[in-house]
Design an enzyme around this catalytic site. Structure first.
Site, PDB file in Angstrom:
ATOM      1  N   CYS A 269       3.305  -4.825  -9.677  1.00 28.40           N
ATOM      2  CA  CYS A 269       2.111  -5.293  -9.295  1.00 28.40           C
ATOM      3  C   CYS A 269       1.297  -4.010  -8.906  1.00 28.40           C
ATOM      4  CB  CYS A 269       2.464  -5.844  -7.790  1.00 28.40           C
ATOM      5  SG  CYS A 269       0.882  -6.408  -7.001  1.00 28.40           S
TER       6      CYS A 269
ATOM      7  N   CYS B 237      -0.785  -4.086  -5.672  1.00 31.82           N
ATOM      8  CA  CYS B 237       0.141  -3.674  -4.619  1.00 31.82           C
ATOM      9  C   CYS B 237       0.238  -2.157  -4.585  1.00 31.82           C
ATOM     10  CB  CYS B 237       1.450  -4.330  -4.686  1.00 31.82           C
ATOM     11  SG  CYS B 237       1.371  -5.986  -4.944  1.00 31.82           S
ATOM     12  N   ASP B 238       0.713  -1.396  -5.752  1.00 31.04           N
ATOM     13  CA  ASP B 238       1.440  -0.147  -5.555  1.00 31.04           C
ATOM     14  C   ASP B 238       0.631   0.990  -6.364  1.00 31.04           C
ATOM     15  OD1 ASP B 238       3.346  -1.161  -4.346  1.00 31.04           O
ATOM     16  OD2 ASP B 238       4.420  -1.752  -6.044  1.00 31.04           O
TER      17      ASP B 238
END
Lengths: 312, 312
Positions: free
Chosen positions: A136, A139-140
């Site tokens: 993701c 997300c990261d």
């Protein structure tokens, strides 16, 4: 003519969508159960630091966020049963949830079974997940400022996320097993024009290697048969996402990839069956969108059971 | 041919939708500004205890939740400007935000201006808001277990929420200014059949009275001209909700009540204009659904500005 009902609502899946649904359902006066065969919390429990769930300005682990949601759901009276669901019968007013050990009559069902990124299935992938292997970029991605990363895949998501990652990383490889990208032309073009992006064609990842954290991947070129190593700080795997739709896939509408199509109430075409979280068709799969789906599904399930009160 | 752009995205409104949008936009690498003419946090800041925002298992005040979101948005680089917006020009690739004191060129806009419940406009209403006067049964209903409450209004929402409140309260009055309910037949019927519900026809609330907390309301019967008092532990006002759509109402699609219609990306029919939170058409207006909208709108705005990168 009220039958014996075990629960007003059965929530299948104990990730953020299911837990948020339980908070709203139980607090809304419904007798509520969550079925979760594994650990409560879902996928998010494997994320070390969640920076973007609105309201947690200090990073918190995915496990801790899920655990707080669990406590909140239980505070309002939610029961959590660690039972594996074998089948759900979804007759309009006589829904039956059958687990390995029990049967439960319920008025409404919220399916929150999530989705899982397709894995490469190579050595080191599991070991370095959360330590350089991510599924993701939203997300990261922000954790890789001025680093070197790779994206595996050639579809729209893979290439879009590679472009997104150039905002942070100094270098982004796209590792693709074919000699052309599947992504639509506009997106492909953007990738070709981006100086930070380099495409490694005809290649597959054979192994993820490193110490405590990822350090490199071993690549295999399908045309030349050569094996090489590529040094990396992170790798984002975008080779597909698999919705956990097994329990209902024959009775609800699905999109092309198998995600459940819902209306704005999070309802499906089966009366009293709602779906929420990563298993549904939507633009952005994040804890906050899952929690929102769950809240809406619970609100709608409450209205529906109230409207059909006399019929159970 | 890049023009001078002040921001990649301008977010109008600093409630949960706007703040969550900022967390995602700024963390996603966009140069992000929030315009909020009043206090950051929006409506939620007036709520003493938020029990149902998923992840906060200990009740937290609305002010504190909003403040955490603000810190999180600022941590990733969001600028917050306390300026009142006079107008927005929404030409495809040349959006101009004009405030009382400045003009800003921006690539994309997220409208998160919220909505406000219509007030009765009577004495004591403001004083007892949050101390017995509420505009949201989903938010506050569970606080009135075994209490006596009233709902003001006669539409679908008013009557549905009165039915919902019977799960908690021992007695629910519906105070309605006419001699019939506007709510659809099915919902009306449910209310008539419910033993806990009593309808006070032809009546309006003249004043909310009490000590530290609400104790009673003064009622005026429009037919008999009589004035009476009704003892209550809480009153829920459901006489309409007004979306703050002024800046864009002539250029986007609205539903019958004036809420903005968006697609699943939270996009409007104007390219690069997104909307999020209470101002949009949706089923459930809560902090978590607003935050989810904001995250999705920011994700979509980022993709759109990236796709149109060369054209600015």
């Amino acid at each position: 003519m009220e039958n014996k009902m075990d629960f007003d609502v059965a929530i299948i899946g104990g990730g953020p969508a299911g837990l948020a649904a339980a908070v709203y359902a139980a607090r809304g006066g419904m007798k509520t159960v969550i079925f979760e065969k594994a650990l409560v919390g879902g996928q998010i429990t494997t994320t070390a630091d969640v920076e973007n769930y609105p309201g947690f300005e200090d990073n918190m682990s995915g496990f801790d966020i899920a655990d707080k949601m669990r406590m909140q759901a239980e505070k309002f009276g939610t029961e959590i049963k660690q039972e594996n669901i074998k089948s759900i019968k979804l007759d309009h007013l006589n829904k039956l949830v059958e687990t390995d050990s029990n049967k439960y009559n319920v008025k409404s069902v919220i399916l929150a079974t999530g989705a899982n990124p397709r894995k490469l299935g190579v050595q080191g992938e599991a070991k370095y997940t959360g330590r350089g292997v991510s599924y993701c970029a939203t997300c990261d991605g922000a954790l890789y400022r001025d680093k070197t990363v790779a994206v595996v895949g050639g579809g729209d998501s893979a290439v879009e996320e590679a472009i997104f990652l150039t905002k942070f990383a100094k270098k982004v490889y796209i590792i693709h097993r074919r000699d052309e990208l599947r992504a639509v032309k506009l997106i492909r073009q953007r990738a070709f024009e981006n100086d930070k992006i380099e495409i490694i064609w005809d290649s597959i990842v054979k192994e993820v290697k490193g110490g405590d954290f990822i350090e490199k991947v071993e690549l295999y070129n399908k045309k030349t048969k050569e094996i090489s190593e590529l040094e990396l700080d992170g790798i984002f795997i975008y080779v597909g996402i698999i919705p956990n739709n097994e329990l209902v896939k024959s009775v609800v509408d699905l999109d092309e990839q198998g995600f459940i199509l819902t209306d704005e109430t999070m309802g499906t075409k089966i009366p009293g069956l709602y779906a929420a979280g990563d298993v549904v068709h939507k633009v952005l799969r994040q804890v906050v969108t899952a929690a929102s789906d769950g809240a809406t599904a619970a609100f709608s399930a409450e209205k529906w059971t109230e409207e059909n009160k006399d019929k159970f």
